[in-house]
Design an enzyme around this catalytic site. Structure first.
Site, PDB file in Angstrom:
ATOM      1  N   ARG A   1       0.995  -1.516  -0.221  1.00 45.96           N
ATOM      2  CA  ARG A   1      -0.461   0.498  -0.239  1.00 45.96           C
ATOM      3  C   ARG A   1       0.611   1.169  -0.057  1.00 45.96           C
ATOM      4  NH1 ARG A   1      -4.468   0.618   4.360  1.00 45.96           N
ATOM      5  NH2 ARG A   1      -2.622   0.529   4.871  1.00 45.96           N
TER       6      ARG A   1
ATOM      7  N   SER B   1       7.292  -5.758   7.366  1.00 48.44           N
ATOM      8  CA  SER B   1       6.637  -6.545   8.102  1.00 48.44           C
ATOM      9  C   SER B   1       6.965  -7.745   8.374  1.00 48.44           C
ATOM     10  CB  SER B   1       4.932  -6.253   7.956  1.00 48.44           C
ATOM     11  OG  SER B   1       4.441  -5.330   8.042  1.00 48.44           O
TER      12      SER B   1
ATOM     13  N   ASP C   1       5.195  -3.276  11.094  1.00 49.84           N
ATOM     14  CA  ASP C   1       3.748  -3.275  11.642  1.00 49.84           C
ATOM     15  C   ASP C   1       2.947  -3.437  12.874  1.00 49.84           C
ATOM     16  OD1 ASP C   1       3.716  -5.876  11.334  1.00 49.84           O
ATOM     17  OD2 ASP C   1       2.184  -5.954  10.267  1.00 49.84           O
TER      18      ASP C   1
END
Length: 861
Positions: free
Chosen positions: A486, A550, A604
């Site tokens: 994203r 992450s 994350d």
């Protein structure tokens, strides 16, 4: 007595209302239609087997049988063998004391066992057909004591037995119907509607006792003077009104009363009335059947009337035959109306557009009356044009059916036991959870020390402060966490907190790039960033950026992160051991179109904590419970050996998924977990994650289902290709299947999408398996959280700690029970901490922007 379709539909609607009354706990006591639960929860599936004794007590004699049920053959092919003996019941016992009657039954049973050389020492499963209305607390409970070793598995009404017998050959048979001396019907009802029985999963056969329909006046406008006369002369006036209009015990009598009246008013026999015609019971239902024989009907009518001392003309015979037809046709019409009410109810329960179903039928009227069956079938099909109803005649229904009920009960009981044994290892005792908590705690401590390697990495994040609300400006956030990448633009405006603008775009990361070369992966990410900046019209802005990455990284500063190992299905080459910020910078350079200032690399979990801390200053723990699982928290710097800072606290990214990689969780790992681990990308690694995260739970469930199916406990033992396919059982299906709002039918349709053809019992078991696996996962995460918050409390020397955990991840947010079980477990295992959970909105992306903002502010200071 002639009923047209509007009237039949009205009767059908009234009967539907009566059924509802009988099923509801509030109105059952007053209901005319008793709707008795039978505790029969399944029709046969063909896998039943065993030897059973059966007793059939239904009239002036009773039968004792030995029934052998052979698996998978069906009745037609000799799957059920029977030997029987009939014992008369002396008249005085029928009206004497109950104990004497049952002593006689018991003696006869003993006689049968001796005659067939059946061992009296061994315990024999017994099925009991008892064709009188009974209230049954459970399938095998009723109030008689036996003198032998007999295990009474089931007591069955003859109607239920009929359904079961037909069900052994036709799995669609879910309705039983008797039209004989008496009349009754039973059908498979959704258990959630049976108020008188605990539980709402699955179905149960309900014995309607529909003979009582009309006892409260519901049929008054359809009752004729002849019905009133029959009722008045019966031995239970005012009771069983519907039965008296329908069943074999009364049809002949109704015909006699009509013929008698017609003779009295001079319409028959020139007004002559013989003594026999005045005598109750002189026209039988067998006579009615004979009068309606296709070819010989008129001759039979003449013989019958002559036998009553009458001299009928040809016209008299035609008229009497006509009366007979009208009476018996009314009977089949009434049965059709009530049967269509039952079928409509089943159809509604299951939200089906069309119902395909089989009705098992028994009884002398249906079997011996020449026209009755086809009239009944025709009217039912006319009342329910969009359903496919098949009628099957039961052969020697009631005794065989009782044995089949016993066989099904035995199959379900042994299945229940095996399923319980299979799922038992997933149950976590308080003791086990305390152990998990203390192992987590020990490994957290070990990971903070430099000396020896720990299974939990305890990576420093170089994030020293949570946000204080003064953050300003525009930041780019890039987020790679799994199969999606994203890009976000976050704008923090003046004014405390809530004023944040977000723009974002999601890009997929194809499998071949996840598992290709490192250069391809980072070129793909740079391409996505370029597209996003074009989309936002900000190619030349040179924005500060935070990179949420992450995967476990060793950080030496806020803007460097060396990838330690790939997790979650990534396998790109030449990345492990390299700085991911550098790799992204290089890829951006290769494109040579735009420039970014990557100020922070963020896990994350840390991003989630930061984004929640922006809303709630007490948030000092971040938790991810989604595809993967992880935790971070604010640790006192004095406890961190891997550091160089003058700050008081630093956020530690624990990477707790590695707990158990040294074997410390082996005592709670089941064979199914071991199988999932062996088939994963990184066997032996991330053991805690493989017990708790979305990526693996569906796979654990599939392994359990596979095992149960191979053991013949699910899907009729049929192992399909679908069931053998790894990854088919996505975790989102767990959330759907366990949803309380979902009826079992919807569970069945989810399983059907997966190519698993299930019946109602299968669906219940699948739901239980999903529940056992996800509950354990939530409890383990709860135990881990308890270890973390207790450590923070002790770090700070507090009696009591109030703290917030910021949470993200689909498992936590979408699963119907996961969050509740997690909260409860953490509460019990960390009683001195008051832990609140705050689901993060836009977690890791916004968090990365915040960390970048905080880092930029510190630089400017």
């Amino acid at each position: 007595m002639r009923l047209h379709d509007d009237q039949l539909e009205d009767i059908s609607a009234r009967f539907q209302a009566e059924m509802k009354k009988g099923l509801s706990a509030e109105s059952n006591a007053a209901a005319a239609v008793k709707m008795l639960p039978t505790h029969v929860r399944s029709t046969p599936d063909g896998s039943e087997r065993g030897q059973f004794l059966a007793l059939d007590l239904g009239g002036s004699k009773f039968k004792v049988l030995q029934v052998k049920v052979r698996e998978g053959m069906g009745i037609r092919k000799g799957g059920v063998e029977m030997e029987e003996k009939i014992y008369p019941i002396p008249k005085e016992l029928l009206i004497g004391r109950g104990t004497e009657l049952f002593d006689h039954v018991s003696e006869s049973l003993k006689d049968f066992l001796q005659e067939k050389n059946i061992n009296l020492e061994k315990t024999h499963p017994l099925a009991f057909t008892f064709s009188f209305p009974c209230e049954q607390p459970t399938l095998n409970q009723f109030y008689f004591i036996w003198g032998m070793n007999v295990d009474v598995l089931s007591m069955v009404n003859d109607t239920v037995a009929t359904m079961m017998t037909c069900g052994f050959d036709d799995q669609r048979c879910e309705v039983g119907l008797i039209i004989g001396t008496g009349t009754n019907a039973c059908y498979m009802e959704a258990l959630r509607h049976v108020d008188l029985v605990e539980g709402d999963e699955g179905q149960m056969c309900v014995n309607t006792e529909w003979g009582g329909f009309g006892d409260d006046g519901a049929l008054n406008e359809y009752i004729t003077e002849f019905d009133r006369d029959v009722d008045a002369a019966s031995n239970n006036p005012g009771k069983q009104i519907f039965e008296k209009m329908v069943s074999g015990m009364y049809l002949g009598e109704l015909v006699r009363l009509v013929v008698l009246k017609m003779a009295k008013v001079g319409l028959l026999f020139d007004g002559f009335v013989s003594d026999a015609l005045r005598t109750k019971g002189k026209i039988t239902t067998a006579n009615v059947a004979a009068m309606e024989e296709y070819k010989t009907g008129l001759k039979n009518t003449r013989d019958i009337l002559t036998g009553l001392g009458l001299t009928p003309s040809q016209d008299d015979c035609i008229a009497v035959q006509h009366v007979s037809t009208i009476v018996s046709f009314r009977s089949s019409n009434l049965v059709a109306a009530c049967l269509s009410a039952i079928l409509t109810r089943i159809k509604k329960n299951r939200s089906l557009r069309t119902l395909t179903i089989t009705v098992g039928v028994d009884g002398t009227v249906y079997k011996t009356h020449p026209q009755y069956p086809k009239r009944l079938h025709k009217v039912v099909r006319r009342l329910l044009p969009e359903s496919h109803v098949r009628f099957v005649l039961s052969d020697s229904g009631s005794s065989k059916g009782a044995a089949l009920v016993a066989a099904v009960a035995q199959r379900l009981a042994s299945r229940r036991k095996q399923v319980d044994e299979t799922l038992f290892p997933f149950q976590m005792s308080q003791e086990q959870l305390h152990l998990v908590k203390s192992r987590m705690r020990a490994d957290l401590e070990a990971g903070l020390k430099n000396k020896n390697p720990s299974t939990i990495k305890m990576l420093p994040s170089f994030v020293y402060h949570t946000p204080d609300g003064t953050e300003r400006g525009k930041y780019l956030a890039l987020d790679l966490g799994g199969t999606n990448f994203r890009a976000l633009l976050v704008n923090f405006k003046k004014g405390l907190h809530q004023n944040t603008r977000l723009y974002h775009k999601i890009y997929t990361v194809p499998m071949e790039i996840m598992q290709g070369t490192g250069e391809e992966l980072f070129d793909h990410l740079a391409q996505c960033v370029s597209d996003f900046l074009d989309y936002m019209g900000m190619k030349n802005a040179h924005l500060p950026a935070g990179f949420t990455f992450s995967f476990p990284c060793e950080q030496t500063a806020i803007d460097t992160g060396t990838l330690l190992t790939w997790t979650k299905g990534f396998k790109a080459t030449d990345c492990e051991g390299h700085d991911v910020v550098n790799m992204l910078r290089e890829a951006i350079k290769r494109r040579n179109e735009f420039d970014l200032d990557i100020a922070a690399v963020v896990n994350d979990t840390v991003g989630t904590m930061m984004s929640c801390a922006y809303e709630d200053p007490e948030c000092e723990v971040g938790l991810i419970a989604g595809t993967g699982t992880n935790v971070c928290y604010m640790e006192d710097v004095r406890n961190i050996e891997k550091r160089d800072a003058d700050a008081q606290r630093m956020c530690i990214n624990t990477e707790w998924g590695g707990l158990g990689d040294d074997g410390s969780l082996n005592d709670i790992i089941t064979p199914y977990d071991a199988e999932v681990d062996q088939n994963s990308l990184h066997p032996g690694k991330q053991r805690f994650e493989k017990l708790t995260s979305g990526m693996y739970l569906g796979e654990i469930v599939r392994q359990v289902l596979l095992d149960l199916t191979r053991g013949g406990l699910l899907f009729r033992g049929h192992v399909t290709e679908a069931l053998k396919t790894p990854g088919i059982f996505e975790t989102k299906y767990l959330s759907q299947i366990e949803s309380d709002r979902l009826a079992l039918l919807q569970v069945r349709s989810i399983l059907q999408q997966l190519g698993l053809d299930s019946n109602c019992d299968d669906s219940i078991i699948v739901k239980e398996v999903c529940g056992a696996v996800s509950r354990r996962a939530a409890q383990l995460v709860g135990a881990g959280i308890a270890a973390v918050v207790d450590k923070i409390r002790e770090n700070r020397g507090l009696e009591h700690l109030n703290i917030t955990v910021g949470v993200d991840g689909a498992l936590y947010k979408l699963h119907p029970h996961f969050s509740r079980v997690l909260h409860d477990t953490a509460k019990v295992l960390a009683p001195l901490c008051n832990v609140s959970f705050l689901p993060s909105e836009e977690g890791s992306g916004k968090g990365a922007a915040l960390i970048t903002a905080v880092a930029k502010q510190k630089q400017q200071m």
